[in-house]
Design a protein around this motif. Structure first.
Motif, PDB file in Angstrom:
ATOM      1  N   VAL A   1       0.832  -1.205   0.000  1.00 16.09           N
ATOM      2  CA  VAL A   1       0.000   0.000   0.000  1.00 16.09           C
ATOM      3  C   VAL A   1       0.867   1.256   0.000  1.00 16.09           C
ATOM      4  O   VAL A   1       0.638   2.202  -0.767  1.00 16.09           O
ATOM      5  CB  VAL A   1      -0.951   0.001   1.218  1.00 16.09           C
ATOM      6  CG1 VAL A   1      -1.631   1.362   1.360  1.00 16.09           C
ATOM      7  CG2 VAL A   1      -1.992  -1.096   1.076  1.00 16.09           C
ATOM      8  N   LEU A   2       1.876   1.271   0.865  1.00 19.00           N
ATOM      9  CA  LEU A   2       2.769   2.433   0.938  1.00 19.00           C
ATOM     10  C   LEU A   2       3.511   2.633  -0.384  1.00 19.00           C
ATOM     11  O   LEU A   2       3.749   3.780  -0.810  1.00 19.00           O
ATOM     12  CB  LEU A   2       3.755   2.265   2.083  1.00 19.00           C
ATOM     13  CG  LEU A   2       3.148   2.294   3.491  1.00 19.00           C
ATOM     14  CD1 LEU A   2       4.180   1.881   4.531  1.00 19.00           C
ATOM     15  CD2 LEU A   2       2.585   3.673   3.808  1.00 19.00           C
ATOM     16  N   ASN A   3       3.862   1.527  -1.024  1.00 18.61           N
ATOM     17  CA  ASN A   3       4.520   1.600  -2.325  1.00 18.61           C
ATOM     18  C   ASN A   3       3.599   2.246  -3.358  1.00 18.61           C
ATOM     19  O   ASN A   3       4.021   3.097  -4.161  1.00 18.61           O
ATOM     20  CB  ASN A   3       4.915   0.187  -2.768  1.00 18.61           C
ATOM     21  CG  ASN A   3       6.259   0.148  -3.458  1.00 18.61           C
ATOM     22  OD1 ASN A   3       6.989   1.126  -3.496  1.00 18.61           O
ATOM     23  ND2 ASN A   3       6.592  -0.991  -4.020  1.00 18.61           N
TER      24      ASN A   3
ATOM     25  N   LEU B   1       1.916   6.963  -6.601  1.00 23.75           N
ATOM     26  CA  LEU B   1       0.909   7.924  -7.038  1.00 23.75           C
ATOM     27  C   LEU B   1       1.329   9.358  -6.740  1.00 23.75           C
ATOM     28  O   LEU B   1       1.151  10.258  -7.570  1.00 23.75           O
ATOM     29  CB  LEU B   1      -0.429   7.615  -6.350  1.00 23.75           C
ATOM     30  CG  LEU B   1      -1.157   6.360  -6.819  1.00 23.75           C
ATOM     31  CD1 LEU B   1      -2.352   6.072  -5.921  1.00 23.75           C
ATOM     32  CD2 LEU B   1      -1.615   6.508  -8.271  1.00 23.75           C
ATOM     33  N   VAL B   2       1.891   9.579  -5.571  1.00 24.02           N
ATOM     34  CA  VAL B   2       2.227  10.940  -5.144  1.00 24.02           C
ATOM     35  C   VAL B   2       3.525  11.431  -5.773  1.00 24.02           C
ATOM     36  O   VAL B   2       3.623  12.586  -6.205  1.00 24.02           O
ATOM     37  CB  VAL B   2       2.320  11.005  -3.597  1.00 24.02           C
ATOM     38  CG1 VAL B   2       2.799  12.382  -3.145  1.00 24.02           C
ATOM     39  CG2 VAL B   2       0.972  10.675  -2.970  1.00 24.02           C
ATOM     40  N   HIS B   3       4.519  10.549  -5.844  1.00 27.58           N
ATOM     41  CA  HIS B   3       5.848  10.973  -6.295  1.00 27.58           C
ATOM     42  C   HIS B   3       6.265  10.387  -7.640  1.00 27.58           C
ATOM     43  O   HIS B   3       7.370  10.639  -8.105  1.00 27.58           O
ATOM     44  CB  HIS B   3       6.897  10.600  -5.241  1.00 27.58           C
ATOM     45  CG  HIS B   3       6.764  11.377  -3.965  1.00 27.58           C
ATOM     46  ND1 HIS B   3       7.243  12.655  -3.816  1.00 27.58           N
ATOM     47  CD2 HIS B   3       6.179  11.052  -2.778  1.00 27.58           C
ATOM     48  CE1 HIS B   3       6.982  13.096  -2.595  1.00 27.58           C
ATOM     49  NE2 HIS B   3       6.333  12.156  -1.944  1.00 27.58           N
TER      50      HIS B   3
ATOM     51  N   LEU C   1      12.153   8.077   2.996  1.00 31.54           N
ATOM     52  CA  LEU C   1      12.670   9.422   2.776  1.00 31.54           C
ATOM     53  C   LEU C   1      13.820   9.419   1.768  1.00 31.54           C
ATOM     54  O   LEU C   1      13.842  10.217   0.821  1.00 31.54           O
ATOM     55  CB  LEU C   1      13.145  10.012   4.110  1.00 31.54           C
ATOM     56  CG  LEU C   1      13.731  11.420   4.100  1.00 31.54           C
ATOM     57  CD1 LEU C   1      12.683  12.440   3.685  1.00 31.54           C
ATOM     58  CD2 LEU C   1      14.302  11.758   5.468  1.00 31.54           C
ATOM     59  N   ILE C   2      14.771   8.511   1.955  1.00 27.75           N
ATOM     60  CA  ILE C   2      15.900   8.411   1.031  1.00 27.75           C
ATOM     61  C   ILE C   2      15.411   8.070  -0.371  1.00 27.75           C
ATOM     62  O   ILE C   2      15.833   8.676  -1.370  1.00 27.75           O
ATOM     63  CB  ILE C   2      16.905   7.352   1.532  1.00 27.75           C
ATOM     64  CG1 ILE C   2      17.615   7.841   2.791  1.00 27.75           C
ATOM     65  CG2 ILE C   2      17.926   7.019   0.438  1.00 27.75           C
ATOM     66  CD1 ILE C   2      18.499   6.794   3.446  1.00 27.75           C
ATOM     67  N   ASN C   3      14.507   7.094  -0.471  1.00 30.28           N
ATOM     68  CA  ASN C   3      14.018   6.667  -1.784  1.00 30.28           C
ATOM     69  C   ASN C   3      13.326   7.804  -2.527  1.00 30.28           C
ATOM     70  O   ASN C   3      13.518   7.984  -3.739  1.00 30.28           O
ATOM     71  CB  ASN C   3      13.052   5.491  -1.619  1.00 30.28           C
ATOM     72  CG  ASN C   3      13.732   4.246  -1.104  1.00 30.28           C
ATOM     73  OD1 ASN C   3      14.934   4.059  -1.282  1.00 30.28           O
ATOM     74  ND2 ASN C   3      12.975   3.380  -0.447  1.00 30.28           N
ATOM     75  N   ILE C   4      12.528   8.576  -1.820  1.00 27.37           N
ATOM     76  CA  ILE C   4      11.827   9.691  -2.451  1.00 27.37           C
ATOM     77  C   ILE C   4      12.817  10.756  -2.917  1.00 27.37           C
ATOM     78  O   ILE C   4      12.720  11.280  -4.039  1.00 27.37           O
ATOM     79  CB  ILE C   4      10.794  10.296  -1.479  1.00 27.37           C
ATOM     80  CG1 ILE C   4       9.640   9.309  -1.257  1.00 27.37           C
ATOM     81  CG2 ILE C   4      10.257  11.626  -2.014  1.00 27.37           C
ATOM     82  CD1 ILE C   4       8.657   9.751  -0.187  1.00 27.37           C
ATOM     83  N   ARG C   5      13.780  11.077  -2.078  1.00 26.78           N
ATOM     84  CA  ARG C   5      14.725  12.135  -2.429  1.00 26.78           C
ATOM     85  C   ARG C   5      15.626  11.729  -3.589  1.00 26.78           C
ATOM     86  O   ARG C   5      15.961  12.559  -4.438  1.00 26.78           O
ATOM     87  CB  ARG C   5      15.532  12.537  -1.192  1.00 26.78           C
ATOM     88  CG  ARG C   5      14.679  13.270  -0.175  1.00 26.78           C
ATOM     89  CD  ARG C   5      15.443  13.756   1.035  1.00 26.78           C
ATOM     90  NE  ARG C   5      14.558  14.546   1.885  1.00 26.78           N
ATOM     91  CZ  ARG C   5      14.923  15.093   3.047  1.00 26.78           C
ATOM     92  NH1 ARG C   5      16.166  14.953   3.479  1.00 26.78           N
ATOM     93  NH2 ARG C   5      14.061  15.802   3.754  1.00 26.78           N
TER      94      ARG C   5
ATOM     95  N   ILE D   1       5.763  11.049   5.999  1.00 26.09           N
ATOM     96  CA  ILE D   1       6.943  11.536   5.290  1.00 26.09           C
ATOM     97  C   ILE D   1       6.663  11.635   3.797  1.00 26.09           C
ATOM     98  O   ILE D   1       7.187  12.514   3.104  1.00 26.09           O
ATOM     99  CB  ILE D   1       8.176  10.648   5.575  1.00 26.09           C
ATOM    100  CG1 ILE D   1       9.477  11.475   5.489  1.00 26.09           C
ATOM    101  CG2 ILE D   1       8.282   9.479   4.617  1.00 26.09           C
ATOM    102  CD1 ILE D   1       9.655  12.455   6.587  1.00 26.09           C
ATOM    103  N   ILE D   2       5.814  10.740   3.267  1.00 22.65           N
ATOM    104  CA  ILE D   2       5.414  10.827   1.859  1.00 22.65           C
ATOM    105  C   ILE D   2       4.715  12.160   1.605  1.00 22.65           C
ATOM    106  O   ILE D   2       5.000  12.862   0.621  1.00 22.65           O
ATOM    107  CB  ILE D   2       4.490   9.655   1.485  1.00 22.65           C
ATOM    108  CG1 ILE D   2       5.256   8.329   1.537  1.00 22.65           C
ATOM    109  CG2 ILE D   2       3.879   9.864   0.098  1.00 22.65           C
ATOM    110  CD1 ILE D   2       4.362   7.092   1.441  1.00 22.65           C
ATOM    111  N   ALA D   3       3.813  12.541   2.516  1.00 22.87           N
ATOM    112  CA  ALA D   3       3.077  13.801   2.369  1.00 22.87           C
ATOM    113  C   ALA D   3       3.983  15.003   2.586  1.00 22.87           C
ATOM    114  O   ALA D   3       3.919  15.991   1.839  1.00 22.87           O
ATOM    115  CB  ALA D   3       1.920  13.833   3.362  1.00 22.87           C
ATOM    116  N   ARG D   4       4.856  14.944   3.590  1.00 21.87           N
ATOM    117  CA  ARG D   4       5.738  16.069   3.887  1.00 21.87           C
ATOM    118  C   ARG D   4       6.700  16.339   2.734  1.00 21.87           C
ATOM    119  O   ARG D   4       6.961  17.495   2.381  1.00 21.87           O
ATOM    120  CB  ARG D   4       6.515  15.797   5.179  1.00 21.87           C
ATOM    121  CG  ARG D   4       5.677  15.810   6.435  1.00 21.87           C
ATOM    122  CD  ARG D   4       6.488  15.369   7.643  1.00 21.87           C
ATOM    123  NE  ARG D   4       7.497  16.356   7.979  1.00 21.87           N
ATOM    124  CZ  ARG D   4       7.325  17.374   8.814  1.00 21.87           C
ATOM    125  NH1 ARG D   4       6.160  17.543   9.407  1.00 21.87           N
ATOM    126  NH2 ARG D   4       8.296  18.223   9.075  1.00 21.87           N
TER     127      ARG D   4
END
Length: 305
Positions: free
Chosen positions: A171-173, A178-180, A223-227, A264-267
């Motif tokens: 789900v988090l994936n 969707l967001v990033h 956080l690392i993966n998103i950045r 952290i996904i939203a932030r």
């Protein structure tokens, strides 16, 4: 270059096997050829966050490949003799004391202390096999900026993850995708490696004081993966096998830590929309350094690393 591992380990072929260890724990044998790091390759720092992991460190030491240039154990205020055990197993290892609590803060402290060309992050509980480290290094040498471990790529797997945690990770994936607009197959897995030159893009905050900050906990992996993705860096997913924790109880709290991952996904999404993050300048500097290095390699006839 120091030799931290046992270069005489046997290769394991065929299907994954598990054998019982003293105390009823299982050691999972991964079906991949075991080998050491290239002594002529980039220097590798291995960062191990540890909180009361004294009984698990000997197995980690037995599986560490030879050729690791620097091993950093980040202690999270352990009370079980983790530090003396680490020093007895790796006399030349660097012991770092984290300044706050949480896995993310431990990793930030370890990354800040690392001096290698490549930094590898791996858990201390025996669930991740250090023998896989050369495959992460291969991915980086072949052109990736970030080598992301995945239990869900062909060749990977897990004998530890529960259905509840697996569903939560899925789900988090999906939410992160969707967001990033990411395409990771395994968002919440902490066996990863990267070139030290991208540390400025990760922008993990060691800071001062003991007040907990976003990124200090298990959400650090997300956080690392998103950045990394937001910076447009090159990512290669490396199949990895996760075994069960060998000894002791996990510090992961599925519901609480899952909520921190969602937060952290939203932030990070808000930070990117508001252009309020320091990473654009850091990314510009990184790209400039990479361009200069590529030009230098071309002039020397070395090609891209």
């Amino acid at each position: 270059m120091h030799s931290w591992g046992n270069s005489s380990r046997a290769e394991v072929n065929g299907l994954a096997r598990a054998r019982e260890l003293p105390g009823g724990s299982l050691q999972v044998r991964v079906p991949a050829a075991r080998r050491d790091l290239d002594p002529n390759g980039p220097s590798v720092s291995v960062v191990i966050p540890a909180l009361n992991e004294a009984r698990n460190l000997p197995w980690l030491a037995s599986r560490m490949p030879a050729g690791v240039a620097e091993l950093i154990v980040v202690d999270g205020h352990s009370i079980d003799g983790t530090i003396p055990r680490a020093r007895s197993l790796w006399p030349q290892a660097r012991i770092v004391h984290q300044n706050r609590r949480g896995k993310g803060n431990a990793l930030a402290c370890g990354f800040a202390a690392a001096t290698g060309d490549i930094i590898v992050m791996i858990d201390a509980d025996g669930s991740m096999d250090p023998g896989e480290i050369p495959y992460f290094v291969d991915a980086l040498v072949q052109g990736a900026d970030y080598a992301k471990g995945s239990r869900f790529k062909p060749g990977g797997g897990s004998s530890d993850i529960t259905r509840f945690r697996s569903a939560g990770n899925h789900v988090l994936n999906l939410v992160t995708g969707l967001v990033h607009r990411t395409s990771y197959t395994d968002l919440c897995y902490g066996f990863n490696a990267f070139w030290s030159r991208i540390l400025s893009v990760l922008a993990l905050d060691v800071g001062d004081g003991d007040e907990r900050r976003w990124g200090d906990g298990f959400e650090v992996e997300t956080l690392i993966n998103i950045r990394v993705h937001s910076a447009g860096l090159t990512v290669t997913e490396v199949p990895s096998y996760e075994g069960p924790r060998l000894h002791g109880a996990s510090n992961l709290r599925a519901v609480t830590d899952g909520w921190r991952v969602l937060s952290i996904i939203a932030r990070e999404s808000r930070a990117l929309r508001n252009s309020a993050h320091v990473r654009p300048a850091a990314l510009e500097q990184l790209l400039s350094e990479q361009t200069e290095q590529s030009l230098a390699d071309g002039a020397n006839g070395d090609g891209a690393r």
